[in-house]
Scaffold this motif. Structure first.
Motif, PDB file in Angstrom:
ATOM      1  N   ASP A  51       0.783  -1.223   0.000  1.00  0.00           N
ATOM      2  CA  ASP A  51       0.000   0.000   0.000  1.00  0.00           C
ATOM      3  C   ASP A  51       0.824   1.288   0.000  1.00  0.00           C
ATOM      4  O   ASP A  51       0.273   2.369  -0.220  1.00  0.00           O
ATOM      5  CB  ASP A  51      -0.948   0.018   1.211  1.00  0.00           C
ATOM      6  N   TRP A  52       2.141   1.178   0.251  1.00  0.00           N
ATOM      7  CA  TRP A  52       2.929   2.398   0.346  1.00  0.00           C
ATOM      8  C   TRP A  52       4.051   2.501  -0.683  1.00  0.00           C
ATOM      9  O   TRP A  52       4.688   3.555  -0.784  1.00  0.00           O
ATOM     10  CB  TRP A  52       3.508   2.534   1.754  1.00  0.00           C
ATOM     11  N   ALA A  53       4.314   1.441  -1.440  1.00  0.00           N
ATOM     12  CA  ALA A  53       5.391   1.507  -2.435  1.00  0.00           C
ATOM     13  C   ALA A  53       5.105   2.585  -3.479  1.00  0.00           C
ATOM     14  O   ALA A  53       5.974   3.403  -3.813  1.00  0.00           O
ATOM     15  CB  ALA A  53       5.574   0.150  -3.109  1.00  0.00           C
ATOM     16  N   ALA A  54       3.886   2.603  -4.001  1.00  0.00           N
ATOM     17  CA  ALA A  54       3.538   3.584  -5.028  1.00  0.00           C
ATOM     18  C   ALA A  54       3.521   4.999  -4.465  1.00  0.00           C
ATOM     19  O   ALA A  54       3.969   5.951  -5.119  1.00  0.00           O
ATOM     20  CB  ALA A  54       2.179   3.229  -5.635  1.00  0.00           C
ATOM     21  N   ILE A  55       3.011   5.161  -3.254  1.00  0.00           N
ATOM     22  CA  ILE A  55       2.962   6.493  -2.637  1.00  0.00           C
ATOM     23  C   ILE A  55       4.376   6.979  -2.326  1.00  0.00           C
ATOM     24  O   ILE A  55       4.694   8.168  -2.475  1.00  0.00           O
ATOM     25  CB  ILE A  55       2.088   6.464  -1.372  1.00  0.00           C
ATOM     26  N   HIS A  56       5.254   6.084  -1.899  1.00  0.00           N
ATOM     27  CA  HIS A  56       6.656   6.443  -1.655  1.00  0.00           C
ATOM     28  C   HIS A  56       7.300   6.957  -2.942  1.00  0.00           C
ATOM     29  O   HIS A  56       8.038   7.953  -2.936  1.00  0.00           O
ATOM     30  CB  HIS A  56       7.406   5.222  -1.119  1.00  0.00           C
ATOM     31  N   ALA A  57       7.024   6.273  -4.051  1.00  0.00           N
ATOM     32  CA  ALA A  57       7.601   6.703  -5.328  1.00  0.00           C
ATOM     33  C   ALA A  57       7.122   8.098  -5.706  1.00  0.00           C
ATOM     34  O   ALA A  57       7.902   8.920  -6.215  1.00  0.00           O
ATOM     35  CB  ALA A  57       7.236   5.705  -6.421  1.00  0.00           C
ATOM     36  N   ARG A  58       5.854   8.380  -5.446  1.00  0.00           N
ATOM     37  CA  ARG A  58       5.291   9.678  -5.834  1.00  0.00           C
ATOM     38  C   ARG A  58       5.713  10.792  -4.877  1.00  0.00           C
ATOM     39  O   ARG A  58       6.152  11.858  -5.301  1.00  0.00           O
ATOM     40  CB  ARG A  58       3.764   9.582  -5.887  1.00  0.00           C
ATOM     41  N   ARG A  59       5.597  10.557  -3.580  1.00  0.00           N
ATOM     42  CA  ARG A  59       5.814  11.627  -2.619  1.00  0.00           C
ATOM     43  C   ARG A  59       7.286  11.842  -2.273  1.00  0.00           C
ATOM     44  O   ARG A  59       7.735  12.977  -2.108  1.00  0.00           O
ATOM     45  CB  ARG A  59       5.031  11.347  -1.320  1.00  0.00           C
ATOM     46  N   VAL A  60       8.038  10.737  -2.138  1.00  0.00           N
ATOM     47  CA  VAL A  60       9.435  10.842  -1.704  1.00  0.00           C
ATOM     48  C   VAL A  60      10.378  10.958  -2.898  1.00  0.00           C
ATOM     49  O   VAL A  60      11.263  11.825  -2.920  1.00  0.00           O
ATOM     50  CB  VAL A  60       9.819   9.636  -0.826  1.00  0.00           C
ATOM     51  N   LEU A  61      10.196  10.098  -3.891  1.00  0.00           N
ATOM     52  CA  LEU A  61      11.062  10.134  -5.064  1.00  0.00           C
ATOM     53  C   LEU A  61      10.587  11.122  -6.117  1.00  0.00           C
ATOM     54  O   LEU A  61      11.318  11.423  -7.069  1.00  0.00           O
ATOM     55  CB  LEU A  61      11.165   8.728  -5.676  1.00  0.00           C
ATOM     56  N   GLU A  62       9.340  11.594  -5.978  1.00  0.00           N
ATOM     57  CA  GLU A  62       8.765  12.617  -6.854  1.00  0.00           C
ATOM     58  C   GLU A  62       8.739  12.192  -8.328  1.00  0.00           C
ATOM     59  O   GLU A  62       9.044  12.978  -9.221  1.00  0.00           O
ATOM     60  CB  GLU A  62       9.524  13.949  -6.692  1.00  0.00           C
ATOM     61  N   VAL A  63       8.389  10.942  -8.582  1.00  0.00           N
ATOM     62  CA  VAL A  63       8.235  10.480  -9.962  1.00  0.00           C
ATOM     63  C   VAL A  63       6.865  10.906 -10.466  1.00  0.00           C
ATOM     64  O   VAL A  63       5.986  11.308  -9.693  1.00  0.00           O
ATOM     65  CB  VAL A  63       8.404   8.949 -10.066  1.00  0.00           C
ATOM     66  N   ASP A  64       6.642  10.816 -11.756  1.00  0.00           N
ATOM     67  CA  ASP A  64       5.364  11.198 -12.342  1.00  0.00           C
ATOM     68  C   ASP A  64       4.248  10.278 -11.830  1.00  0.00           C
ATOM     69  O   ASP A  64       4.496   9.096 -11.539  1.00  0.00           O
ATOM     70  CB  ASP A  64       5.430  11.114 -13.868  1.00  0.00           C
ATOM     71  N   PRO A  65       3.009  10.798 -11.740  1.00  0.00           N
ATOM     72  CA  PRO A  65       1.895   9.983 -11.233  1.00  0.00           C
ATOM     73  C   PRO A  65       1.673   8.692 -12.005  1.00  0.00           C
ATOM     74  O   PRO A  65       1.280   7.671 -11.428  1.00  0.00           O
ATOM     75  CB  PRO A  65       0.691  10.916 -11.347  1.00  0.00           C
ATOM     76  N   ASP A  66       1.910   8.711 -13.321  1.00  0.00           N
ATOM     77  CA  ASP A  66       1.665   7.506 -14.106  1.00  0.00           C
ATOM     78  C   ASP A  66       2.758   6.468 -13.914  1.00  0.00           C
ATOM     79  O   ASP A  66       2.549   5.289 -14.218  1.00  0.00           O
ATOM     80  CB  ASP A  66       1.534   7.864 -15.591  1.00  0.00           C
TER      81      ASP A  66
END
Length: 378
Positions: A202-217
């Motif tokens: 549940d947090w891998a995708a959110i970590h990528a978006r919020r911490v690593l700042e990758v694109d939403p897609d």
């Protein structure tokens, strides 16, 4: 699809880590509440009938979170979504036990492998849909309707008659009743592994978006990497355990998962390769955690004649950790930060590597490095 869509849902409703954790907690509570009655329904109506009814309903209640226009509405819909998932989860596993009895060989691990395969496919579909410009509400609405239809397709192939348990064969003198302390220790290991798994789900995708700042897609691909690695290892897990034995397999599982979380935690500190390093970390996490539950269940079943109560206890530890873990991570992240919160499952993976072999040795004292593998029936 639900897990992979969380980053986009987070942005649409401006949830934040704390409120996202509360949403996940209510899903978990819904699952736990409905499971209490789902077992009685399966006993009274048969697992087949509960599967046929709960499958489409569990898919359709996803319409609630998909169309929720506010945080308050989302909370109520998340709880109802959890109710549907809980009934379906218990019914599927109960029916899988009956199918395994008829099939006359162990195939439960493959069922869980197919579950992981569905998770990987959902992550890929979510990423592709969001990249193509589809809104998260529309995506989850389509998922709910399509899922309800797909659940109807295998219905006629489910077992029509209840399977009577086969007579229990005489066990060797080496198998003894397992002490409560040994089962509790293994339960703690499963609980730790479940929290680590739930955090990744549940947090891998959110970590990528919020911490690593990758694109939403691209953010859902972090979950996809984890799920794909877990899927592959679940299909290979029985063969690996046959070679290494239960204790060494569990030690390796915890070590790989802990190493994976270490890579995830240092990923933001690197320049240019943070996403690739995080993906490698999630792949290691999925590879390691895939074998924890199968090894635990097999060891309990092989260690004593009457394993029902022990297996029930282990399953309780499993679901509590798997369902409550993501919510705990969310609230811990709200108090500190998401990277700091993800240090917790990394520490628990170390616990799996250290305490897991000890628990297995206590369960199987005569053959500490080997769990008997049932011979397939031809």
């Amino acid at each position: 699809m639900w897990a992979a869509s969380l980053p986009a849902l987070d942005e649409r409703l401006d949830l934040g880590t704390g409120r996202t954790g509360t949403v996940l907690l209510l899903v978990s509570l819904g699952v736990l509440v409905s499971m209490q009655g789902a077992g009685r329904l399966a006993d009274r109506w048969s697992s087949r009938r509960v599967c046929l009814i709960s499958g489409p309903i569990a898919a359709l209640v996803l319409l609630g979170p998909a169309l929720a226009g506010s945080y308050g509405v989302l909370l109520a819909c998340a709880f109802v979504f959890g109710l549907g998932l809980g009934v379906l989860e218990l019914a599927m596993n109960a029916h899988a036990v009956e199918v395994e009895l008829v099939y006359e060989r162990p195939i439960m691990s493959s069922f869980h492998g197919m579950w992981s395969l569905g998770g990987a496919a959902g992550g890929l579909l979510t990423s592709a849909a969001l990249r193509g410009g589809l809104g998260v509400g529309t995506l989850l609405t389509i998922t709910a309707i399509a899922g309800a239809v797909l659940f109807l397709l295998p219905g006629p192939l489910l077992l029509h008659d209840r399977t009577s348990p086969k007579p229990v064969e005489a066990k060797s003198a080496e198998r003894r009743s397992v002490g409560r302390a040994a089962v509790l220790l293994l339960g703690a290991v499963v609980f730790a592994g479940a929290i680590a798994e739930g955090a990744a789900m549940d947090w891998a995708a959110i970590h990528a978006r919020r911490v690593l700042e990758v694109d939403p897609d691209l953010a859902p691909l972090a979950f996809t990497v984890f799920s794909t690695a877990m899927t592959v290892m679940r299909f290979l897990g029985d063969r690996i355990r046959g070679r290494l034995g239960a204790t060494r397999t569990l030690r390796l599982a915890g070590s790989l998962a802990a190493s994976g979380y270490a890579l995830v935690l240092i990923a933001p500190l690197t320049s240019g390769a943070s996403m690739a390093l995080a993906w490698a970390g999630w792949a290691l996490v999925g590879t390691g955690l895939a074998t924890v539950v199968p090894v635990a269940f097999s060891s309990v079943g092989a260690s004593q004649e009457a394993a029902g109560r022990a297996l029930a206890m282990i399953t309780t530890f499993l679901y509590c950790g798997l369902l409550a873990g993501p919510a705990v991570i969310g609230h811990l992240a709200d108090l500190t930060s998401l990277p700091a919160a993800l240090a917790l499952p990394g520490i628990l993976a170390v616990f799996v590597a250290l305490a897991g072999p000890r628990a297995i040795s206590a369960l199987l004292p005569t053959r500490p490095h080997q769990t008997p593998v049932p011979t397939p029936t031809t």
